[in-house]
Design a protein around this motif. Structure first.
Motif, PDB file in Angstrom:
ATOM      1  N   LEU A 163      -7.349 -10.038   2.116  1.00 34.48           N
ATOM      2  CA  LEU A 163      -8.463  -9.095   2.206  1.00 34.48           C
ATOM      3  C   LEU A 163      -9.643  -9.581   1.380  1.00 34.48           C
ATOM      4  CD1 LEU A 163      -9.394  -6.256   3.193  1.00 34.48           C
ATOM      5  CD2 LEU A 163      -8.418  -5.347   1.088  1.00 34.48           C
ATOM      6  N   THR A 166     -13.978  -3.718   6.622  1.00 33.64           N
ATOM      7  CA  THR A 166     -12.529  -3.936   6.558  1.00 33.64           C
ATOM      8  C   THR A 166     -11.935  -3.231   5.350  1.00 33.64           C
ATOM      9  OG1 THR A 166     -12.860  -6.111   7.567  1.00 33.64           O
ATOM     10  CG2 THR A 166     -10.708  -5.674   6.603  1.00 33.64           C
ATOM     11  N   THR A 210      -9.309  -0.158   5.770  1.00 34.63           N
ATOM     12  CA  THR A 210      -7.975  -0.375   5.192  1.00 34.63           C
ATOM     13  C   THR A 210      -7.619   0.745   4.226  1.00 34.63           C
ATOM     14  OG1 THR A 210      -8.207  -2.777   5.403  1.00 34.63           O
ATOM     15  CG2 THR A 210      -6.533  -1.965   3.881  1.00 34.63           C
ATOM     16  N   GLY A 247      -5.278  -4.976   7.341  1.00 38.41           N
ATOM     17  CA  GLY A 247      -6.404  -5.083   6.425  1.00 38.41           C
ATOM     18  C   GLY A 247      -6.122  -5.993   5.252  1.00 38.41           C
ATOM     19  N   SER A 294      -6.778  -9.728   6.209  1.00 34.78           N
ATOM     20  CA  SER A 294      -7.964  -9.755   7.084  1.00 34.78           C
ATOM     21  C   SER A 294      -9.079 -10.657   6.580  1.00 34.78           C
ATOM     22  CB  SER A 294      -8.507  -8.328   7.226  1.00 34.78           C
ATOM     23  OG  SER A 294      -8.915  -7.844   5.953  1.00 34.78           O
ATOM     24  N   SER A 314      -2.772  -2.601  13.636  1.00 36.36           N
ATOM     25  CA  SER A 314      -3.480  -3.756  13.081  1.00 36.36           C
ATOM     26  C   SER A 314      -4.607  -4.189  14.014  1.00 36.36           C
ATOM     27  CB  SER A 314      -2.491  -4.907  12.877  1.00 36.36           C
ATOM     28  OG  SER A 314      -3.140  -6.019  12.295  1.00 36.36           O
ATOM     29  N   LEU A 346      -7.478  -1.755  13.759  1.00 37.59           N
ATOM     30  CA  LEU A 346      -8.300  -2.000  12.572  1.00 37.59           C
ATOM     31  C   LEU A 346      -9.348  -3.072  12.871  1.00 37.59           C
ATOM     32  CD1 LEU A 346      -8.634  -1.741   9.320  1.00 37.59           C
ATOM     33  CD2 LEU A 346      -7.490  -3.948   9.382  1.00 37.59           C
ATOM     34  N   VAL A 406     -13.420  -2.514  12.836  1.00 35.62           N
ATOM     35  CA  VAL A 406     -14.302  -3.284  11.952  1.00 35.62           C
ATOM     36  C   VAL A 406     -15.441  -3.920  12.745  1.00 35.62           C
ATOM     37  CG1 VAL A 406     -14.450  -5.356  10.516  1.00 35.62           C
ATOM     38  CG2 VAL A 406     -12.591  -3.728  10.164  1.00 35.62           C
TER      39      VAL A 406
END
Length: 422
Positions: free
Chosen positions: A13, A153, A157, A279, A282, A327, A330, A334
């Protein structure tokens, strides 16, 4: 060892946005206050059922929140483009906080008034509809464009993490005390958000804008209609949520497929858990230039993973596949948010975030309606698997028919003069 650490940083992340102090305070405040929001969301639903003994009124609770969310989400975005965004968030967030205090007092006094509960939830939803697009429009003013994907992100998350921890904490508080503990917890945690907003610098409009009103809202909608990239980004999100969101089928799936009603909790948590894990790994998201292709790919993966989960007859397999879907969702969220924040000029960002809030909040509710109606027509498996496959196919067809989204690449829109961070 150094090479291993470099590889970890490459996929972990991206926390570089936290080096900007105003954003760091705002991110931390949203992370903490989101847990409180979940506390109230669970507590008020349980309290309404406890008062009435009917799930119908729990459904009404969601409906009374949707109407102000849609109306004020659009109008709140127009306000965010015309007023100082710091002041607007402070006023709307304080209004939402006072509604939580009202819920607490309703329980402490033993009033247990259903009309008052519904009214407070409606007002709170309206306050959220103003504050949320304003907060989204603030981020590009605090950070340079290249850090916006990483900031989104981080935000998504932590939100998904709160979607896991908040309901679990609410269950604990309700089991050892009463609704007042959940409401008091929300009120206490939300003061962190108020503090972070007070510490923000002034964020007046960067350009001359028209007076806020419904004409301004229409202007924002017209702007979207003439920008294929934005229009398609909203379109793929609506397709994903309306056709492939399976959560309304979780209770029946737990009973019919997995043999235990309580297993529905695992299904509800699985998408958010997947989003959190996605996240945490990511770091690559901010380095992708072909963001339009990445968005379409993520939505297709969401649909296929949901469809595959509908074929599973072992709980752990379904949870794993739904986590994969979470996932992918997400990543999709984003890129949709980033395209919206960076592509639109600052004088339009509030209105764009208003539409984004309406779509993000309204899409899953329409998806619940679609799922419930489809089960009665084609059965649980057909509604679940068919919806996921339809989502994947329709998104591919839409992207190929209108290639503007696939052609979109990340660009350094905006300028240093937009920034207000110190």
């Amino acid at each position: 060892m150094v090479r291993v650490l470099d590889r970890v940083r490459h996929v972990a992340l991206d926390v570089r946005p936290l080096s900007v102090a105003p954003y760091r305070r705002l991110w931390a405040a949203e992370a903490v206050s989101s847990i409180g929001v979940q506390l109230t969301a669970v507590a008020v639903s349980v309290q309404v059922y406890d008062i009435t003994g009917r799930s119908f009124w729990v459904g009404v609770l969601g409906a009374v929140g949707l109407v102000p969310l849609v109306l004020l989400g659009l109008f709140g975005g127009a306000l965010a483009d015309a007023l100082d965004r710091r002041k607007l968030v402070l006023v709307s967030a304080t209004c939402g906080w006072l509604c939580t205090i009202g819920l607490l007092l309703n329980d402490l006094t033993g009033l247990d008034s259903l009309p008052l509960l519904l009214l407070l939830v409606a007002v709170q939803s309206g306050a959220f509809a103003v504050s949320q697009p304003t907060l989204g429009a603030i981020i590009p003013r605090l950070l340079p464009p290249d850090l916006v994907p990483s900031a989104n992100t981080l935000a998504f998350t932590t939100f998904n993490l709160s979607s896991v921890t908040g309901p679990l904490l609410a269950s604990l508080l309700l089991s050892v005390g009463s609704y007042r503990l959940a409401y008091a917890g929300d009120a206490l945690l939300f003061t962190v958000m108020l503090y972070a907003v007070v510490r923000l610098p002034a964020i007046p409009p960067a350009h001359d804008v028209a007076s806020p009103g419904w004409r301004s809202v229409v202007e924002g909608l017209r702007f979207i209609a003439t920008r294929p990239v934005l229009l398609l980004s909203f379109g793929v999100d609506i397709i994903a949520m309306v056709l492939a969101m399976p959560r309304a089928m979780f209770p029946q799936a737990a009973h019919d497929w997995f043999g235990a009603q309580q297993d529905a909790g695992w299904l509800y948590a699985s998408i958010a858990l997947g989003a959190v894990l996605g996240g945490l790994s990511s770091g690559w998201i901010g380095r992708v230039r072909r963001q339009g292709v990445a968005l379409v790919t993520a939505v297709v993966c969401w649909g296929l993973a949901v469809a595959a989960a509908g074929l599973a007859r072992q709980l752990w397999v379904a949870v794993l596949l739904l986590a994969v879907a979470g996932s992918a969702d997400l990543v999709s969220a984003v890129y949709r948010q980033t395209i919206l924040q960076v592509y639109a000029p600052d004088e339009m960002r509030g209105r764009m975030q208003g539409v984004f809030t309406v779509v993000v909040a309204g899409g899953p509710r329409l998806g619940d309606l679609r799922a419930g109606a489809s089960v009665g027509l084609v059965g649980l498996g057909g509604a679940w698997v068919g919806g996921g496959l339809a989502c994947a196919v329709l998104v591919v067809v839409l992207a190929l028919a209108f290639p503007a989204l696939l052609a979109y690449s990340a660009v350094a829109r905006g300028s240093a003069s937009d920034s207000v961070a110190e």
